[in-house]
Design a protein around this motif. Structure first.
Motif, mmCIF file in Angstrom:
data_model
loop_
_atom_site.group_PDB
_atom_site.id
_atom_site.type_symbol
_atom_site.label_atom_id
_atom_site.label_comp_id
_atom_site.label_asym_id
_atom_site.label_seq_id
_atom_site.Cartn_x
_atom_site.Cartn_y
_atom_site.Cartn_z
ATOM 1 N N PRO A 100 3.159 -7.030 -6.096
ATOM 2 C CA PRO A 100 1.832 -5.776 -5.989
ATOM 3 C C PRO A 100 0.696 -5.892 -5.518
ATOM 4 O O PRO A 100 0.435 -7.102 -6.032
ATOM 5 N N PHE A 101 0.144 -5.372 -4.818
ATOM 6 C CA PHE A 101 -1.828 -5.310 -4.179
ATOM 7 C C PHE A 101 -2.123 -4.209 -4.923
ATOM 8 O O PHE A 101 -3.603 -4.277 -4.377
ATOM 9 N N ALA A 102 -1.368 -3.759 -6.072
ATOM 10 C CA ALA A 102 -2.248 -2.258 -6.962
ATOM 11 C C ALA A 102 -3.269 -3.269 -7.138
ATOM 12 O O ALA A 102 -3.522 -4.457 -8.274
ATOM 13 N N GLY A 103 -4.986 -2.748 -6.480
ATOM 14 C CA GLY A 103 -6.214 -3.336 -7.197
ATOM 15 C C GLY A 103 -7.102 -4.504 -6.061
ATOM 16 O O GLY A 103 -7.282 -4.938 -6.568
ATOM 17 N N ALA A 104 -6.229 -4.643 -5.222
ATOM 18 C CA ALA A 104 -6.452 -5.659 -4.739
ATOM 19 C C ALA A 104 -7.366 -5.335 -2.910
ATOM 20 O O ALA A 104 -7.933 -6.384 -2.954
ATOM 21 N N PHE A 105 -7.109 -4.267 -2.697
ATOM 22 C CA PHE A 105 -7.253 -3.457 -1.753
ATOM 23 C C PHE A 105 -8.587 -2.499 -2.104
ATOM 24 O O PHE A 105 -7.882 -1.521 -2.469
ATOM 25 N N ASP A 106 -9.932 -2.085 -1.352
ATOM 26 C CA ASP A 106 -10.194 -0.497 -1.745
ATOM 27 C C ASP A 106 -9.853 0.031 -0.779
ATOM 28 O O ASP A 106 -8.901 -0.282 0.177
ATOM 29 N N ASN A 107 -10.068 1.572 -0.754
ATOM 30 C CA ASN A 107 -9.314 2.155 0.288
ATOM 31 C C ASN A 107 -9.846 2.198 1.690
ATOM 32 O O ASN A 107 -8.637 2.547 2.344
ATOM 33 N N ALA A 108 -10.805 1.560 2.211
ATOM 34 C CA ALA A 108 -11.234 1.634 3.398
ATOM 35 C C ALA A 108 -10.142 0.435 3.756
ATOM 36 O O ALA A 108 -9.905 0.519 4.920
ATOM 37 N N GLN A 109 -9.504 -0.791 2.597
ATOM 38 C CA GLN A 109 -8.935 -1.424 3.330
ATOM 39 C C GLN A 109 -7.514 -1.773 3.403
ATOM 40 O O GLN A 109 -6.591 -2.274 4.110
ATOM 41 N N LEU A 110 -7.158 -0.312 2.534
ATOM 42 C CA LEU A 110 -5.246 -0.593 2.421
ATOM 43 C C LEU A 110 -5.055 0.255 4.017
ATOM 44 O O LEU A 110 -4.554 0.001 4.255
ATOM 45 N N ASP A 111 -6.224 1.816 4.544
ATOM 46 C CA ASP A 111 -6.011 1.926 5.602
ATOM 47 C C ASP A 111 -6.165 1.051 6.678
ATOM 48 O O ASP A 111 -5.050 1.352 7.323
#
Length: 303
Positions: free
Chosen positions: A177-188
């Motif tokens: 799981p990558f929850a917490g690994a990226f901010d919203n911009a990085q996730l997009d």
């Protein structure tokens, strides 16, 4: 007799009945009809003598031939059982990877596997084997395989299952799981790059770098997947959990990992072989040699 007379226009005697001026002629039956009737009488007598005919208290008359419909059914069932036993013996002796060399045996195995599939597999994969994206049950009709789609690979998966507790040889893969690994911009950005692998979006340098840092080890640089690890392809149009941005984000942050029971011990080995043959025949089954030619797919000869 007094009322009988010869009808002048036809020359036929009347039967002596008259009603309101209408009389009935005593026309003789055609000779061919009489002979047919006599033959049916003779046939009926012969049938009653030869076959069961007259019902009694607890059974019917036996007939001199000793034939019964139950006896005929028993013979046909015995013959079918013997043919089935011969086929199962052949299947038991034939290595799964060589089953396709005998087209007749393969056809029989597919037919038997179809029956076993309806009893054991439709609960998850559906009657048409189309699976369910919502529940994460794979479609068995397409040509997208996590662990391989040749007979040997399918048979191995059926035998040992996926993430089956208590089986040391079960297929196992785990996406972190990558929850917490990226901010919203990085996730997009990462989602854009994943979608770009199948031509569904435009990628950015930042998204490509995030993919290279976190995903390449399993899914490959171009998204070709890795069958040794059970990592799915990301560069085609087939998605196990859905291809929407929301579905991809959910899978990145909190991966859903399915489980398939092993059928070894639940079904006899021949039935498992027949199931493998049926799944292979659904349309997505592949040949090992053809798969090995695809540079985007890493294949392990020991599935």
């Amino acid at each position: 007799m007094a009322n009988k007379r010869i009808d002048e226009p036809t020359g036929t005697r009347t039967v002596g009945h008259e009603w309101d001026g209408i009389e009935e002629l005593d026309t003789p039956l055609p000779r061919w009809w009489l002979w047919t009737f006599y033959l049916t009488v003779v046939f009926a007598i012969g049938y009653v003598i030869a076959y069961p005919a007259w019902p009694m208290i607890d059974k019917a008359t036996q007939g001199v031939l000793g034939w019964t419909s139950r006896g005929q059914l028993a013979k046909e069932m015995t013959a079918a059982d013997q043919a089935r036993a011969t086929m199962r013996e052949q299947l038991a002796r034939t290595p799964i990877e060589r089953l396709g060399e005998d087209s007749e045996l393969m056809q029989q195995a597919v037919a038997g596997g179809a029956a076993a599939f309806r009893v054991n597999c439709v609960q998850c994969h559906g009657s048409g084997a189309a699976g369910s994206q919502e529940l994460g049950y794979p479609n068995l009709n397409d040509d997208d395989w996590l662990w391989g789609g040749d007979l040997k690979a399918i048979h191995y998966t059926l035998t040992h299952g996926i993430r089956q507790p208590g089986d040391d040889e079960t297929r196992t893969s785990q996406m972190p799981p990558f929850a917490g690994a990226f901010d919203n911009a990085q996730l997009d950005q990462l989602v854009d790059h994943v979608l770009s692998l199948s031509g569904k979006a435009e990628s950015s340098r930042a998204g490509a770098q995030l993919y290279a840092d976190n995903c390449v080890a399993c899914h490959g640089a171009s998204g070709g997947g890795n069958r040794e690890l059970g990592a799915p392809r990301l560069n085609d149009a087939i998605w196990l959990r859905g291809s929407s941005r929301e579905a991809i984000k959910r899978q990145i942050l909190d991966p859903r990992m399915g489980m398939m029971p092993k059928w070894e011990g639940r079904l006899d080995p021949v039935t498992v072989k027949m199931l493998a043959a049926y799944v292979h025949s659904l349309g997505g089954g592949e040949d090992f040699i053809e798969v090995a030619k695809d540079p985007e797919v890493e294949v392990d000869e020991q599935p």
